[in-house]
Write an enzyme that holds these catalytic residues in place. Structure first.
Site, mmCIF file in Angstrom:
data_model
loop_
_atom_site.group_PDB
_atom_site.id
_atom_site.type_symbol
_atom_site.label_atom_id
_atom_site.label_comp_id
_atom_site.label_asym_id
_atom_site.label_seq_id
_atom_site.Cartn_x
_atom_site.Cartn_y
_atom_site.Cartn_z
ATOM 1 N N PHE A 141 0.877 -1.176 0.000
ATOM 2 C CA PHE A 141 0.000 0.000 0.000
ATOM 3 C C PHE A 141 0.909 1.219 0.000
ATOM 4 O O PHE A 141 1.666 1.437 0.953
ATOM 5 C CB PHE A 141 -0.883 -0.015 1.253
ATOM 6 C CG PHE A 141 -1.730 1.216 1.394
ATOM 7 C CD1 PHE A 141 -2.891 1.357 0.647
ATOM 8 C CD2 PHE A 141 -1.375 2.236 2.271
ATOM 9 C CE1 PHE A 141 -3.672 2.501 0.780
ATOM 10 C CE2 PHE A 141 -2.154 3.380 2.399
ATOM 11 C CZ PHE A 141 -3.308 3.505 1.654
ATOM 12 N N PRO A 146 8.351 11.186 -0.505
ATOM 13 C CA PRO A 146 9.425 11.912 0.180
ATOM 14 C C PRO A 146 8.932 13.208 0.842
ATOM 15 O O PRO A 146 9.372 13.551 1.936
ATOM 16 C CB PRO A 146 10.420 12.210 -0.952
ATOM 17 C CG PRO A 146 10.184 11.118 -1.954
ATOM 18 C CD PRO A 146 8.721 10.792 -1.871
ATOM 19 N N GLU A 398 1.714 4.725 10.176
ATOM 20 C CA GLU A 398 0.245 4.836 10.259
ATOM 21 C C GLU A 398 -0.161 6.043 11.095
ATOM 22 O O GLU A 398 -1.138 6.007 11.831
ATOM 23 C CB GLU A 398 -0.363 3.550 10.825
ATOM 24 C CG GLU A 398 -0.217 2.392 9.883
ATOM 25 C CD GLU A 398 -1.529 1.820 9.390
ATOM 26 O OE1 GLU A 398 -2.601 2.208 9.864
ATOM 27 O OE2 GLU A 398 -1.460 0.979 8.491
ATOM 28 N N GLY A 399 0.600 7.103 10.960
ATOM 29 C CA GLY A 399 0.350 8.325 11.726
ATOM 30 C C GLY A 399 1.215 8.349 12.960
ATOM 31 O O GLY A 399 1.124 7.458 13.814
HETATM 32 C C1 LIG Z 1 9.153 0.787 8.491
HETATM 33 C C2 LIG Z 1 8.204 1.709 7.815
HETATM 34 C C3 LIG Z 1 7.171 1.184 7.070
HETATM 35 C C4 LIG Z 1 6.276 2.044 6.418
HETATM 36 N N1 LIG Z 1 5.306 1.489 5.624
HETATM 37 C C5 LIG Z 1 4.534 2.324 4.879
HETATM 38 C C6 LIG Z 1 3.625 1.781 3.915
HETATM 39 O O1 LIG Z 1 3.505 0.560 3.755
HETATM 40 N N2 LIG Z 1 2.919 2.639 3.152
HETATM 41 C C7 LIG Z 1 3.025 3.996 3.294
HETATM 42 O O2 LIG Z 1 2.339 4.713 2.576
HETATM 43 N N3 LIG Z 1 3.874 4.538 4.197
HETATM 44 C C8 LIG Z 1 4.644 3.744 4.982
HETATM 45 N N4 LIG Z 1 5.530 4.272 5.892
HETATM 46 C C9 LIG Z 1 5.644 5.739 6.019
HETATM 47 C C10 LIG Z 1 5.077 6.258 7.336
HETATM 48 O O3 LIG Z 1 3.689 6.184 7.335
HETATM 49 C C11 LIG Z 1 5.624 7.710 7.510
HETATM 50 O O4 LIG Z 1 7.006 7.596 7.825
HETATM 51 C C12 LIG Z 1 4.897 8.442 8.625
HETATM 52 O O5 LIG Z 1 3.585 8.735 8.238
HETATM 53 C C13 LIG Z 1 5.597 9.753 9.005
HETATM 54 O O6 LIG Z 1 5.888 10.524 7.868
HETATM 55 P P1 LIG Z 1 7.355 11.117 7.666
HETATM 56 O O7 LIG Z 1 8.313 10.005 7.851
HETATM 57 O O8 LIG Z 1 7.394 11.850 6.388
HETATM 58 O O9 LIG Z 1 7.555 12.124 8.880
HETATM 59 P P2 LIG Z 1 7.121 13.661 8.903
HETATM 60 O O10 LIG Z 1 5.698 13.787 8.480
HETATM 61 O O11 LIG Z 1 8.131 14.479 8.227
HETATM 62 O O12 LIG Z 1 7.189 13.971 10.464
HETATM 63 C C14 LIG Z 1 8.403 14.285 11.127
HETATM 64 C C15 LIG Z 1 8.077 14.700 12.564
HETATM 65 O O13 LIG Z 1 7.260 15.893 12.557
HETATM 66 C C16 LIG Z 1 6.081 15.667 13.302
HETATM 67 N N5 LIG Z 1 4.960 16.407 12.709
HETATM 68 C C17 LIG Z 1 4.620 16.484 11.399
HETATM 69 N N6 LIG Z 1 3.526 17.251 11.261
HETATM 70 C C18 LIG Z 1 3.158 17.628 12.503
HETATM 71 C C19 LIG Z 1 2.096 18.427 13.027
HETATM 72 N N7 LIG Z 1 1.163 18.949 12.236
HETATM 73 N N8 LIG Z 1 2.044 18.623 14.360
HETATM 74 C C20 LIG Z 1 2.970 18.091 15.168
HETATM 75 N N9 LIG Z 1 3.999 17.320 14.738
HETATM 76 C C21 LIG Z 1 4.082 17.100 13.433
HETATM 77 C C22 LIG Z 1 5.853 14.148 13.219
HETATM 78 O O14 LIG Z 1 5.035 13.693 14.264
HETATM 79 C C23 LIG Z 1 7.277 13.630 13.314
HETATM 80 O O15 LIG Z 1 7.685 13.563 14.648
HETATM 81 C C24 LIG Z 1 6.419 3.441 6.557
HETATM 82 C C25 LIG Z 1 7.457 3.963 7.319
HETATM 83 C C26 LIG Z 1 8.346 3.128 7.930
HETATM 84 C C27 LIG Z 1 9.499 3.737 8.697
#
Ligand SMILES: Cc1cc2nc3c(=O)[nH]c(=O)nc-3n(C[C@H](O)[C@H](O)[C@H](O)COP(=O)(O)OP(=O)(O)OC[C@H]3O[C@@H](n4cnc5c(N)ncnc54)[C@H](O)[C@@H]3O)c2cc1C
Length: 418
Positions: A141, A146, A398-399
């Site tokens: 999914f 990025p 997942e958030g």
């Molecule tokens: C092992 C792994 C498996 C995954 N599998 C999937 C998958 O199958 N499919 C998929 O689609 N995605 C997947 N993901 C992605 C995952 O859902 C994202 O990493 C996650 O949603 C966080 O996004 P980001 O890494 O871009 O962090 P960012 O969104 O950049 O967040 C960075 C930091 O800023 C904080 N932050 C951001 N916005 C706010 C706000 N408005 N208020 C307060 N704090 C905030 C966050 O809480 C976090 O601490 C996976 C990730 C990993 C590591």
């Protein structure tokens, strides 16, 4: 006094009732999955964590006993109380979270097809997500990108409709996809109208072997290392018109409603996350329980100062708190699963609450367990170090925990908290 059937109206009789009393089916399934987790998954956990590879032989073992199959998932989901799915997840992830995710990662794609696809699409694609016992397959999914993690509305992957050929053309880059590139079936969240933000998103099936979909960099991770995570590149990737989940007519209607200022159903990715959060919480619970049980046994055995370390309140109270928090988290997970299954609305974002609590408890409990094991807890000779690494992801994917708090605070206040 309990009301009898004669005294209640049909509407009252239909009210779903939450019960902690597991029925025989639920107990049998729990025992069955636990047996697999204990006998097959846990003994293999260290090896696959070190190898950082998808444990295909273990997936095949799960397929052989019927645990990794469309039929099994359908059976778990069919439970009207909603409790079987979290029970299965907790037991499997008690065995190992990396292998657990290699087995359960497919279910996120299945949830998207189930939630947004037509019956026909479900029948066509879901069996292909699992493959066969001889040749099991996985599904992915792909929502995150990025520049679009927490902010799902920032998705840039586009889907353009080529009317002449009745095909959708997908272009963009997905990040962090569990099973990305190795999956038979990929579900891609793409924007069909960027101006509409998340409400302009739609979900597409990319069938096995479709040209234009390539795996990008494979991610080397802190935990969950038996589960494959990679970027996915979409370069003029063409899929038949029938691969739009829900169909074009429904999409056009929804977009028209949104453009006229009406309410469209919320974004494709967000709908999927809402449905799967309690199950993800249950996975975190499995890790937490594994660590708690291990630390309890260790504390009963380990002697210092001429007595078992559990005889010290500092250790015993830590274990008491671990048990307390795990049970509390399980109640939230079960409540949310039950609400989701019986259609009780998540008015206070109970799905998010369950995932937030379980994720944070797992991280905290595995850290406590490491501490109770002392130096041994910090080594790869003992599994709690791996469990702690695995647990961390549950406050991120997942958030993130912040995003769950955002969802909950918005739900309880009605205010657009930022
Ligand atoms: C092992 C792994 C498996 C995954 N599998 C999937 C998958 O199958 N499919 C998929 O689609 N995605 C997947 N993901 C992605 C995952 O859902 C994202 O990493 C996650 O949603 C966080 O996004 P980001 O890494 O871009 O962090 P960012 O969104 O950049 O967040 C960075 C930091 O800023 C904080 N932050 C951001 N916005 C706010 C706000 N408005 N208020 C307060 N704090 C905030 C966050 O809480 C976090 O601490 C996976 C990730 C990993 C590591």
């Amino acid at each position: 006094m309990s009301a009898t059937a004669e005294q209640t109206t049909p509407a009252e009789q239909a009210e779903p009732v939450f019960s902690l009393q597991l029925n025989q089916d639920q107990k049998d399934i729990r025992e069955w999955v636990h047996g697999f987790a204990e006998g097959v998954v846990r003994p293999a956990a260290h090896e696959w964590d070190e190898r950082e590879e998808t444990p295909w032989p273990i997936i095949q073992e799960a397929a052989k006993i019927g645990l990794y199959s469309f039929e099994a998932l359908a059976q778990f989901y069919a439970d009207e109380t909603g409790l079987t799915l979290p029970i299965v997840n907790e037991e499997l992830f008690w065995g190992d979270a990396g292998i657990g995710m290699a087995i359960m990662g497919t279910s996120l794609a299945v949830a998207a097809i189930f939630g947004q696809g037509t019956g026909e699409q479900f029948g066509e694609w879901v069996p292909q997500c699992f493959g066969t016992v001889d040749e099991p397959k996985v599904a992915a999914f792909c929502s995150s990108e990025p520049d679009a993690g927490s902010d799902v509305s920032a998705i840039r992957t586009t889907a353009r409709y080529d009317e002449a050929k009745d095909e959708w053309v997908l272009n963009g880059q997905k990040a962090w996809a569990t099973n990305g590139g190795i999956a038979a079936v990929h579900i891609i969240i793409a924007t069909v109208d960027r101006e509409l933000g998340a409400r302009g998103h739609a979900a597409f099936v990319v069938p096995p072997g479709t040209k234009g979909l390539e795996q990008g960099a494979k991610v080397s991770k802190h935990g969950l290392r038996a589960s494959h995570t990679a970027d996915v590149h979409l370069d003029d990737c063409r899929v038949p018109g029938s691969c739009l989940l829900g169909g074009k007519e429904k999409l056009d209607e929804r977009l028209a409603r949104v453009r006229e200022g009406g309410r469209g159903r919320s974004a494709a990715a967000l709908q999927t996350f809402e449905a799967t959060r309690p199950s993800v919480g249950a996975q975190a619970l499995g890790i937490a329980r594994a660590a708690y049980e291990y630390a309890l046994d260790y504390a009963r055995e380990r002697e210092q100062f001429g007595r078992k370390i559990i005889e010290n309140q500092a250790i015993a109270f830590a274990l008491a708190d671990m048990k307390l928090e795990i049970d509390a988290a399980r109640l939230l997970v079960w409540r949310a699963s039950w609400m989701g299954r019986t259609g009780v609305p998540f008015e206070a974002a109970e799905g998010s609450m369950s995932k937030l609590k379980a994720g944070e408890v797992a991280l905290w409990a595995t850290e406590r367990a490491m501490h109770i094991l002392g130096g041994n807890g910090y080594t790869r000779e003992f599994p709690v170090e791996r469990w702690h690494r695995d647990a961390k992801i549950y406050t991120i994917f997942e958030g993130t925990s912040e995003i769950q708090r955002l969802v909950i605070s918005r739900a309880i206040s009605g205010v657009q908290i930022r």
